[in-house]
Design an enzyme around this catalytic site. Structure first.
Site, PDB file in Angstrom:
ATOM      1  N   ASP A  21     -14.155  -2.059   2.404  1.00 20.80           N
ATOM      2  CA  ASP A  21     -13.289  -2.281   3.576  1.00 20.80           C
ATOM      3  C   ASP A  21     -14.090  -1.853   4.805  1.00 20.80           C
ATOM      4  OD1 ASP A  21     -11.342  -2.172   5.560  1.00 20.80           O
ATOM      5  OD2 ASP A  21     -10.083  -0.685   4.602  1.00 20.80           O
ATOM      6  N   LYS A  71      -1.074  -0.862  -4.400  1.00 23.60           N
ATOM      7  CA  LYS A  71      -2.309  -0.141  -4.043  1.00 23.60           C
ATOM      8  C   LYS A  71      -1.926   1.302  -3.775  1.00 23.60           C
ATOM      9  CE  LYS A  71      -4.857  -0.026   0.315  1.00 23.60           C
ATOM     10  NZ  LYS A  71      -5.640  -0.798   1.298  1.00 23.60           N
ATOM     11  N   LEU A  72      -2.595   2.212  -4.493  1.00 15.95           N
ATOM     12  CA  LEU A  72      -2.338   3.643  -4.288  1.00 15.95           C
ATOM     13  C   LEU A  72      -3.434   4.220  -3.412  1.00 15.95           C
ATOM     14  CD1 LEU A  72      -1.459   4.827  -7.925  1.00 15.95           C
ATOM     15  CD2 LEU A  72       0.092   3.974  -6.143  1.00 15.95           C
ATOM     16  N   LYS A  73      -3.037   4.944  -2.380  1.00 23.03           N
ATOM     17  CA  LYS A  73      -4.005   5.689  -1.594  1.00 23.03           C
ATOM     18  C   LYS A  73      -4.421   6.906  -2.414  1.00 23.03           C
ATOM     19  CE  LYS A  73      -4.197   3.498   2.336  1.00 23.03           C
ATOM     20  NZ  LYS A  73      -5.494   3.067   2.880  1.00 23.03           N
ATOM     21  N   ASP A 125      -7.296   2.993  -3.139  1.00 20.57           N
ATOM     22  CA  ASP A 125      -8.037   2.970  -1.876  1.00 20.57           C
ATOM     23  C   ASP A 125      -8.320   4.406  -1.436  1.00 20.57           C
ATOM     24  OD1 ASP A 125      -9.102   2.542   0.614  1.00 20.57           O
ATOM     25  OD2 ASP A 125      -7.274   1.732   1.508  1.00 20.57           O
ATOM     26  N   ASN A 164     -10.415   5.245   1.298  1.00 20.02           N
ATOM     27  CA  ASN A 164     -10.802   5.398   2.710  1.00 20.02           C
ATOM     28  C   ASN A 164     -11.986   6.354   2.866  1.00 20.02           C
ATOM     29  OD1 ASN A 164      -7.465   4.851   3.336  1.00 20.02           O
ATOM     30  ND2 ASN A 164      -8.986   3.702   4.483  1.00 20.02           N
ATOM     31  N   GLU A 186     -11.299   0.802  -3.811  1.00 16.21           N
ATOM     32  CA  GLU A 186     -11.670   0.382  -2.456  1.00 16.21           C
ATOM     33  C   GLU A 186     -12.322   1.525  -1.684  1.00 16.21           C
ATOM     34  OE1 GLU A 186      -8.232  -1.032  -0.371  1.00 16.21           O
ATOM     35  OE2 GLU A 186      -9.317  -1.411   1.484  1.00 16.21           O
ATOM     36  N   SER A 239       0.854  -1.177   0.000  1.00 16.17           N
ATOM     37  CA  SER A 239       0.000   0.000   0.000  1.00 16.17           C
ATOM     38  C   SER A 239       0.896   1.234   0.000  1.00 16.17           C
ATOM     39  CB  SER A 239      -0.876  -0.044   1.261  1.00 16.17           C
ATOM     40  OG  SER A 239      -1.594   1.140   1.404  1.00 16.17           O
ATOM     41  N   LYS A 266     -10.137  -7.698   7.054  1.00 15.84           N
ATOM     42  CA  LYS A 266      -9.168  -7.423   8.122  1.00 15.84           C
ATOM     43  C   LYS A 266      -9.740  -8.037   9.399  1.00 15.84           C
ATOM     44  CE  LYS A 266      -7.745  -2.856   6.401  1.00 15.84           C
ATOM     45  NZ  LYS A 266      -8.039  -1.417   6.512  1.00 15.84           N
ATOM     46  N   GLY A 313      -4.406  -4.738   5.647  1.00 15.68           N
ATOM     47  CA  GLY A 313      -3.382  -4.581   6.676  1.00 15.68           C
ATOM     48  C   GLY A 313      -3.629  -3.325   7.472  1.00 15.68           C
TER      49      GLY A 313
HETATM   50  O1  NPG Z   1       0.128  -2.787   4.736  1.00 16.74           O
HETATM   51  O2  NPG Z   1      -0.481  -2.806   6.792  1.00 16.74           O
HETATM   52  C1  NPG Z   1      -0.460  -2.285   5.679  1.00 16.74           C
HETATM   53  C2  NPG Z   1      -1.211  -0.989   5.482  1.00 16.74           C
HETATM   54  C3  NPG Z   1      -2.290  -1.126   4.485  1.00 16.74           C
HETATM   55  O3  NPG Z   1      -3.119   0.869   3.552  1.00 16.74           O
HETATM   56  C4  NPG Z   1      -3.177   0.071   4.455  1.00 16.74           C
HETATM   57  N1  NPG Z   1      -4.027   0.201   5.467  1.00 16.74           N
HETATM   58  O4  NPG Z   1      -7.160   1.711   4.900  1.00 16.74           O
HETATM   59  O5  NPG Z   1      -6.418  -0.255   4.546  1.00 16.74           O
HETATM   60  C5  NPG Z   1      -6.268   0.881   4.988  1.00 16.74           C
HETATM   61  C6  NPG Z   1      -4.940   1.296   5.568  1.00 16.74           C
HETATM   62  C7  NPG Z   1      -4.972   1.751   6.981  1.00 16.74           C
HETATM   63  C8  NPG Z   1      -3.894   1.578   7.784  1.00 16.74           C
HETATM   64  C9  NPG Z   1      -6.067   2.337   7.531  1.00 16.74           C
HETATM   65  C10 NPG Z   1      -3.898   1.993   9.102  1.00 16.74           C
HETATM   66  C11 NPG Z   1      -6.067   2.746   8.845  1.00 16.74           C
HETATM   67  C12 NPG Z   1      -4.969   2.577   9.621  1.00 16.74           C
END
Ligand code: NPG
Length: 369
Positions: A239, A161-163, A189, A191, A214, A135, A263, A291
């Site tokens: 998610d 995966k690009l935020k 992703d 969020n 996502e 990510s 998750k 993750g």
């Molecule tokens: O590889 O553990 C990893 C991080 C993956 O992008 C990732 N997690 O929205 O999925 C998500 C994001 C996240 C991480 C969201 C931490 C909230 C807290």
């Protein structure tokens, strides 16, 4: 099993570089580790609640509080406990899935260690290794992003995966697709950073042959996701919206998603995570393992889960050094773009005592009466 005591341990791990998402920027990972002791074994669970409540209503001090006041006492007062009994024993407490998941994981770990069985075997997983995705956070510039992606691909990661967020979406996605070509497994992703008013804008992502987009919309907006899914060619993955097997079934029935990110922390534990896996498999919906910047303890469980057969897309199961210079367990390393599924009893990994002590900020022990 009879639980003798439960320890709540706060640790804080520095990230090797800041991780920016549409929710904010993280510089360190505060984690809460739960350790249970039975007459025959000890077990570990990692709570994935973050420093603040930006991803979900849970945050690390809140999780610690509900564990201390409500969840741990409920288990300590039970005569015997098994992993499958944890959720029913904690049923009087609503929500708090991340806190419950950590406690259930610790009990499951102790139980499986007692029987000499690995997490993967306990969950019914057969794969010996899982493909690793990474990510990639929001960056200050597209050249910086391209450098970061090039670095991860050089290490062997199998999927990027690009935020994304409004203002950082079409241009970076287009740049990554053009630079790295059509064969790159690429997904985004959000969020929950968009609204239904962004539908036409989000449809521009269809040009880049993404595996999925996502959680574009608010976690409660299943109807909105279903409407968006009718416009976008790119599959929608959920998610934050999927917090249980029941909500996964509802999302699928409504046509709100064609893919699910699982998750264990978000859904209340590995056992519920497996139920979601099974429901998705029965519905022809592929899943992948998300993750939450886990330490080696949480990562070990995620890798075992990701070895189940309907995890057909690479997950956010990266090597330890994606986030940490030093992990609290032996590090997970990338081998040919994969992580090996631990085979030892329980999680198959242990915290390294000295390293753990160095990152620990507080420990509290709770005993039964
Ligand atoms: O590889 O553990 C990893 C991080 C993956 O992008 C990732 N997690 O929205 O999925 C998500 C994001 C996240 C991480 C969201 C931490 C909230 C807290």
């Amino acid at each position: 099993m009879r639980l003798e005591r439960v320890s709540l341990r706060r640790i804080s791990l520095p990230l090797i570089s800041p991780f920016r998402t549409s929710l904010g920027t993280e510089h360190e990972r505060p984690a809460l580790l739960v350790q249970v002791t039975t007459p025959d074994a000890q077990g570990w669970g990692e709570c994935v609640a973050g420093a603040d409540a930006s991803y979900s209503p849970e945050y690390v001090e809140g999780a610690e509080d509900v564990l201390r006041r409500h969840l741990v006492p409920a288990l300590l007062s039970a005569e015997t406990v098994t992993a499958h009994a944890v959720a029913p024993l904690l049923g009087a407490v609503k929500g708090h899935r991340m806190a419950k998941a950590a406690l259930e994981a610790a009990v499951l770990d102790a139980e499986l260690r007692t029987h000499g069985m690995s997490f993967a075997a306990g969950l019914g997983a057969l794969a010996e290794r899982v493909p690793s995705g990474v990510s990639v956070g929001i960056m200050d510039s597209v050249p910086e992003l391209l450098d970061a992606v090039a670095g991860y691909l050089a290490q062997g990661y199998r999927r990027i995966k690009l935020k994304i967020e409004p203002g950082w979406d079409v241009a970076p996605v287009q740049a990554v697709r053009e630079r790295f070509g059509d064969d790159l497994l690429l997904q985004v992703d959000a969020n929950a950073a968009y609204t239904p008013a962004d539908t036409r804008h989000l449809a521009r992502l269809d040009a880049f042959d993404l595996l999925l987009v996502e959680q574009p919309l608010d976690e409660e907006d299943l109807i909105g996701h279903a409407a968006l899914a009718r416009v976008l060619r790119t599959p929608i993955c959920l998610d934050e919206s999927v917090v249980s097997a029941r909500s996964a079934a509802a999302a699928i029935a409504l046509g709100a998603c064609r893919v699910v990110n699982i998750k264990p922390g978000r859904v209340g534990g590995f056992l519920e995570a497996r139920r979601i896996h099974d429901i998705c498999a029965a519905s022809g919906v592929p899943v992948w393992c998300g993750g939450m910047l886990e330490t080696g303890l949480g990562r070990a469980g995620n890798v075992a889960l990701a070895a189940l057969p309907n995890f057909t897309l690479p997950g956010d199961v990266s090597a330890s050094d994606r986030f940490y210079a030093t992990d609290i367990t032996e590090p997970f390393v990338l081998r040919d773009g994969h992580l090996d599924v631990p085979t030892g009893p329980g999680l198959g990994v242990e915290p390294l005592p000295d390293v753990l002590a160095g990152f620990t900020t507080a420990v509290e022990e709770i005993r039964g009466i």
